[in-house]
Motif scaffolding. Structure first.
Motif, PDB file in Angstrom:
ATOM      1  N   SER A 237       0.748  -1.178   0.006  1.00 42.28           N
ATOM      2  CA  SER A 237      -0.070  -0.144  -0.258  1.00 42.28           C
ATOM      3  C   SER A 237       0.702   1.317   0.036  1.00 42.28           C
ATOM      4  O   SER A 237       0.446   2.256  -0.693  1.00 42.28           O
ATOM      5  N   LEU A 238       1.878   1.344   0.885  1.00 36.76           N
ATOM      6  CA  LEU A 238       2.635   2.459   0.778  1.00 36.76           C
ATOM      7  C   LEU A 238       3.469   2.635  -0.577  1.00 36.76           C
ATOM      8  O   LEU A 238       3.846   3.796  -0.812  1.00 36.76           O
ATOM      9  N   ALA A 239       4.000   1.200  -1.024  1.00 39.06           N
ATOM     10  CA  ALA A 239       4.470   1.519  -2.669  1.00 39.06           C
ATOM     11  C   ALA A 239       3.551   2.226  -3.508  1.00 39.06           C
ATOM     12  O   ALA A 239       3.901   2.848  -4.436  1.00 39.06           O
ATOM     13  N   ALA A 240       2.033   1.597  -3.548  1.00 41.09           N
ATOM     14  CA  ALA A 240       1.122   2.426  -4.238  1.00 41.09           C
ATOM     15  C   ALA A 240       1.210   3.912  -4.256  1.00 41.09           C
ATOM     16  O   ALA A 240       0.742   4.556  -5.146  1.00 41.09           O
ATOM     17  N   VAL A 241       1.057   4.238  -3.027  1.00 39.22           N
ATOM     18  CA  VAL A 241       1.019   5.543  -2.542  1.00 39.22           C
ATOM     19  C   VAL A 241       2.208   6.115  -3.332  1.00 39.22           C
ATOM     20  O   VAL A 241       1.985   7.305  -3.966  1.00 39.22           O
TER      21      VAL A 241
END
Length: 252
Positions: A237-241
């Motif tokens: 999720s942080l990579a997606a952000v």
């Protein structure tokens, strides 16, 4: 493979992640996908690769994921209609005059909708309903809402069984369905099911009050997630952000 609800009962690193971590990860991932400009195509490709990797780590069969994607069918139909009904400049595609804004809008709906549905499938296939409720409780969701969701999960099968028995009773008395004249019988059955469910709810409430129920359900879980579990669970999720931010910068 047996499961509890939509759970696919296998042992995987994704299954072992606490439910509250997966709920936050789903919310952040979907938020990142939705905020990504539709014209930045490479970003959606990266999102898809990340989800495929997560599905593989979770050991979910491709047939299960593809079968559950059928829930997206209404959105696919809507997206396919957009190029034909949208206004604006036209573009020729295989001899068809399609709206440019409609084509981009269709891509936007299909890409973001499919990614969101797959992420939700990943959550439901790796988390038992009881664990989801415990996760919502750990995230400080209002206790009344958690209690309502808990009863819904527990009594959905009971109401479904009642509905099945009523259908069998109608058919044993010659009901075949498909005729307008039979709508009265169906409406009566739905009304009876509602009354029966309402009365059952009252009996359950009285039984709970007699056992000391004060308006708050007992805690389903007292265990939290460690810092390592939060970091591991939120990695995608942080990579997606980060990808969404980069896509925003590129689109400027």
């Amino acid at each position: 493979m047996s499961g509890d609800g939509l759970l696919v009962a296998v042992d995987s690193p994704v299954h072992r992640v606490p439910a509250q971590v997966k709920l936050v990860a789903l919310f952040v991932f979907v938020l990142a996908v939705v905020s990504t400009p539709a014209a930045i195509f490479w970003a959606f490709g990266v999102y898809a690769v990340m989800l495929v990797a997560a599905v593989a780590v979770a050991k979910l069969p491709a047939t299960v994921v593809s079968r559950r994607l059928a829930v997206e069918t209404p959105f696919i139909v809507f997206a396919l209609l957009l190029p034909f009904v949208a206004t604006g400049p036209q573009v020729d595609v295989l001899g068809l005059q399609l709206s440019q804004s409609g084509v981009l809008g269709a891509w936007n709906v299909l890409a973001k909708g499919t990614l969101g549905v797959i992420a939700a499938i990943l959550l439901s296939a790796t988390t038992a309903p009881r664990d989801l409720l415990a996760g919502l409780e750990r995230l400080r969701l209002p206790s009344t809402l958690v209690a309502i969701l808990s009863f819904m999960v527990r009594y959905l099968s009971v109401v479904s069984d009642d509905l099945h028995r009523m259908r069998v009773a109608r058919e044993s008395r010659g009901y075949t369905g498909g005729k307008v004249g039979h709508l009265k019988a169906v409406a009566g059955g739905v009304g009876a099911l509602f009354v029966r469910s309402f009365e059952r709810g009252e009996r359950v409430h009285l039984a709970m009050r007699s056992r000391g129920y004060t308006g708050r359900m007992p805690l389903l879980s007292v265990s939290g997630a460690t810092r390592t579990q939060w970091l591991e669970g939120l990695a995608i999720s942080l990579a997606a952000v980060a990808i969404a931010v980069a896509a925003r910068v590129v689109s400027l």
